[in-house]
Each structure stands twice: as C-alpha cells, then as structure tokens.
Write an enzyme that holds these catalytic residues in place. Structure first.
Site, short mmCIF file in Angstrom:
data_model
loop_
_atom_site.label_atom_id
_atom_site.label_comp_id
_atom_site.label_asym_id
_atom_site.label_seq_id
_atom_site.Cartn_x
_atom_site.Cartn_y
_atom_site.Cartn_z
N ASP A 8 34.82 37.45 47.97
CA ASP A 8 34.39 38.19 46.79
C ASP A 8 32.88 37.96 46.65
OD1 ASP A 8 34.53 39.52 44.23
OD2 ASP A 8 34.47 37.55 43.29
N ASP A 10 30.63 38.71 43.25
CA ASP A 10 30.15 38.27 41.94
C ASP A 10 30.95 37.09 41.40
OD1 ASP A 10 28.00 40.26 40.86
OD2 ASP A 10 29.49 41.51 41.85
#
Length: 216
Positions: A8, A10
């Site tokens: 991922d 953020d």
C-alpha cells in the site's frame, strides 16, 4: 516461499495520513467548521478519497459537488506534495532488502498514478517497483479485494507466495478478502483486534517487518 510483496502507499510507505487530514481541514475551514484529528481518525482514515469526499460534503452540508471537492482536494494535495511527503521509517531499508532477495515488488494504491509516481520519485524509490496498480483500474475500493487481486494478476505469482503490507482496517480487510497473506503496520488508527487476528503479523515499523522476514 516469499516471492512477491504488494505495498500500500498512503500511511504505509509514506507518512501521508496527516496530510490527508490537513486537506479536509483546509476545505472545511472557509465554511467555519473545525475538523478534529480524532474525528478524521475514527471515520475517514484509510478509506478511498472518493468515499471520503462524498461523506464530508454530506456530513457538513457543503455547497459544492463531489467533483468540485475532489478538484479542490487535488490542488491542496499538490501543494503539500511540492513541499515533500517523506517515506515512513524503515521503508527504504525494507525495499532494498526485498530487492536484494529478488522479490517482485508491487504497488497497489487508492491514489492516482501521477500523484503516486511523483511522491515515489521525490523519495527516489520508483525503480524498486516492478508493477503498479492504481484506483481507476478497479471498480470497487477497499475493503473490497479488487485492487489486490488486480495487482496479484500482474505478477504471475501465487497468492500463497505473496505478502501484502497494509496499515489500515479497510486495507487489511481487502487483503483478507483477496485470500492473500497480509501484515499490518498501523498508522494513525490501529485496526480492530478482530481484523488484526486475520493477519500473519502486526508490527510497529517497516524495519520490524524486515527483521521478521529475515527470520522466516
């Protein structure tokens, strides 16, 4: 045997959740609303931008469309990006370690391509990634598994030989729904114990993840 890692972006690779919070503060301030960090963490952290903007406009009755809100958020986000959004602790060390192990490294992010590549480029880590998957490529955002299934399909590697790295409740739920092993490095909000029990590991930093993989 670990052959592929899907990251991922953020809140996991980059320290951006606090920036997202400040963007909503900037949007709401002209209308006289205070937007607390606790409220953001409870309701909005770790969710897709479109869903958050829709809910913010509805919750506060803002006289703007979702399209206008997204445009404004993008402009403000661009200003923060120009100032620089740093990598999280241990990110570079983990990426380097995985590359040295010949692991295929993927990015699966709810962000848009230009934004993600700009931030990774500022931190000089774009070249570590072998594949990229962005929000517009899938129909359903997290906690639906779509983005991770799409990312996995680009690798040609089996789910059992893949590891997803996430920070949020929705992200972990998406990985679990995709039936891909996932570790969690919580950011602003720690996922529920019920969700964390479905991971293969919970860590305080990406450095700890590196140490864990070394021992496996």
């Amino acid at each position: 045997m670990l052959q592929s890692v899907i990251f991922d972006l953020d809140g996991l690779l980059i320290d951006s959740e606090i920036v997202a919070y400040r963007i909503y503060c900037d949007i709401l301030r002209p209308y006289g609303y205070d937007f607390s960090l606790a409220h953001y963490a409870e309701k909005y952290s770790g969710r897709p931008v479109l869903r958050n903007m829709t809910d913010v406009i509805e919750e506060y009755g803002l006289p703007i469309s979702v399209t206008e809100g997204l445009r404004l958020a993008s402009e403000i986000d661009g200003e923060y990006i120009q100032r620089g959004i740093p990598l999280k602790k241990g990110a570079l060390e983990l990426l380097t370690f995985l590359k040295e192990r010949s692991c295929l490294i993927s990015l699966a992010t709810s962000s848009l391509e230009e934004r993600a590549l700009t931030i990774l480029g500022q931190n000089r880590v774009v070249e570590y990634f072998d594949t990229f998957t962005y929000a517009p490529e899938v129909t359903n955002g997290k906690p639906a598994p779509d983005i991770f299934l799409k990312a996995l399909s680009k690798t040609g590697i089996a789910a059992e030989d893949t590891l997803i790295m996430e920070d949020s409740e929705a992200g972990v739920q998406a990985a679990v729904a995709a039936h891909i092993p996932v570790v969690c490095v919580p950011d602003m909000v720690r996922p529920s114990n019920e969700t964390l029990q479905k991971t293969v590991g919970v860590f305080d930093s990406l450095l700890q993840v590196k140490e864990w993989i070394e021992k496996e």
